[in-house]
Design a protein around this motif. Structure first.
Motif, PDB file in Angstrom:
ATOM      1  N   GLN A   1      49.532  30.165  51.174  1.00 52.77           N
ATOM      2  CA  GLN A   1      49.190  31.570  51.346  1.00 52.77           C
ATOM      3  C   GLN A   1      48.949  32.270  50.015  1.00 52.77           C
ATOM      4  N   THR A   2      49.731  31.920  48.983  1.00 53.72           N
ATOM      5  CA  THR A   2      49.545  32.574  47.685  1.00 53.72           C
ATOM      6  C   THR A   2      48.170  32.270  47.108  1.00 53.72           C
ATOM      7  N   LEU A   3      47.696  31.034  47.300  1.00 57.57           N
ATOM      8  CA  LEU A   3      46.353  30.690  46.822  1.00 57.57           C
ATOM      9  C   LEU A   3      45.281  31.388  47.647  1.00 57.57           C
ATOM     10  N   ALA A   4      45.494  31.468  48.949  1.00 55.43           N
ATOM     11  CA  ALA A   4      44.542  32.170  49.807  1.00 55.43           C
ATOM     12  C   ALA A   4      44.449  33.641  49.400  1.00 55.43           C
ATOM     13  N   ASP A   5      45.596  34.242  49.087  1.00 57.86           N
ATOM     14  CA  ASP A   5      45.610  35.641  48.651  1.00 57.86           C
ATOM     15  C   ASP A   5      44.888  35.813  47.322  1.00 57.86           C
ATOM     16  N   LYS A   6      45.115  34.877  46.406  1.00 55.18           N
ATOM     17  CA  LYS A   6      44.545  34.984  45.061  1.00 55.18           C
ATOM     18  C   LYS A   6      43.055  34.670  45.019  1.00 55.18           C
TER      19      LYS A   6
ATOM     20  N   GLY B   1      40.958  33.906  47.875  1.00 51.41           N
ATOM     21  CA  GLY B   1      40.274  33.983  49.162  1.00 51.41           C
ATOM     22  C   GLY B   1      38.880  34.559  49.131  1.00 51.41           C
ATOM     23  N   THR B   2      38.623  35.498  48.239  1.00 50.28           N
ATOM     24  CA  THR B   2      37.294  36.107  48.182  1.00 50.28           C
ATOM     25  C   THR B   2      36.485  35.655  46.971  1.00 50.28           C
ATOM     26  N   SER B   3      37.006  34.681  46.232  1.00 48.04           N
ATOM     27  CA  SER B   3      36.302  34.292  45.011  1.00 48.04           C
ATOM     28  C   SER B   3      36.008  32.799  44.889  1.00 48.04           C
ATOM     29  N   ILE B   4      36.374  31.998  45.893  1.00 48.53           N
ATOM     30  CA  ILE B   4      36.109  30.564  45.786  1.00 48.53           C
ATOM     31  C   ILE B   4      34.614  30.305  45.853  1.00 48.53           C
ATOM     32  N   PRO B   5      34.175  29.245  45.202  1.00 46.70           N
ATOM     33  CA  PRO B   5      34.937  28.256  44.466  1.00 46.70           C
ATOM     34  C   PRO B   5      35.346  28.760  43.082  1.00 46.70           C
ATOM     35  N   VAL B   6      36.496  28.276  42.637  1.00 45.67           N
ATOM     36  CA  VAL B   6      37.004  28.610  41.306  1.00 45.67           C
ATOM     37  C   VAL B   6      37.425  27.312  40.638  1.00 45.67           C
TER      38      VAL B   6
ATOM     39  N   ASP C   1      40.248  30.703  34.548  1.00 45.84           N
ATOM     40  CA  ASP C   1      39.446  30.396  35.727  1.00 45.84           C
ATOM     41  C   ASP C   1      37.971  30.594  35.408  1.00 45.84           C
ATOM     42  N   LEU C   2      37.161  29.690  35.930  1.00 50.97           N
ATOM     43  CA  LEU C   2      35.713  29.844  35.895  1.00 50.97           C
ATOM     44  C   LEU C   2      35.285  30.156  37.325  1.00 50.97           C
TER      45      LEU C   2
END
Length: 82
Positions: free
Chosen positions: A45-50, A52-57, A64-65
């Motif tokens: 969930q923490t990764l989804a929160d961080k 979620g709107t910016s993948i791929p990273v 992070d790129l």
């Protein structure tokens, strides 16, 4: 392979994530000496929160790129992380 552990944050069914992974594989074919792992953000969930709107990273653990990036930007990011 370098000891640096890169990560590609993604999720299944993400077309942009597939494009990013193809760029990473292309960089490896062109001589990038790194290893990376795929991390599905839906598994935590923490990764989804961080992310979620910016993948791929693509991440080296410190930086992070964020998408969109091209092969040249990816190679520069890898080069500055080793």
């Amino acid at each position: 392979m370098n000891n640096n552990r890169f990560r590609l944050y993604h999720t299944d069914g993400c077309h942009l994530c597939e494009l990013a992974q193809a760029l990473i594989e292309q960089a490896l074919l062109e001589g990038a000496q790194v290893s990376y792992q795929l991390i599905d953000i839906c598994d935590q969930q923490t990764l989804a929160d961080k992310y979620g709107t910016s993948i791929p990273v693509f991440s080296d653990g410190q930086r992070d790129l964020n998408w969109p990036f091209d092969l040249e930007q990816l190679q520069q990011f890898i080069g500055s992380s080793v």
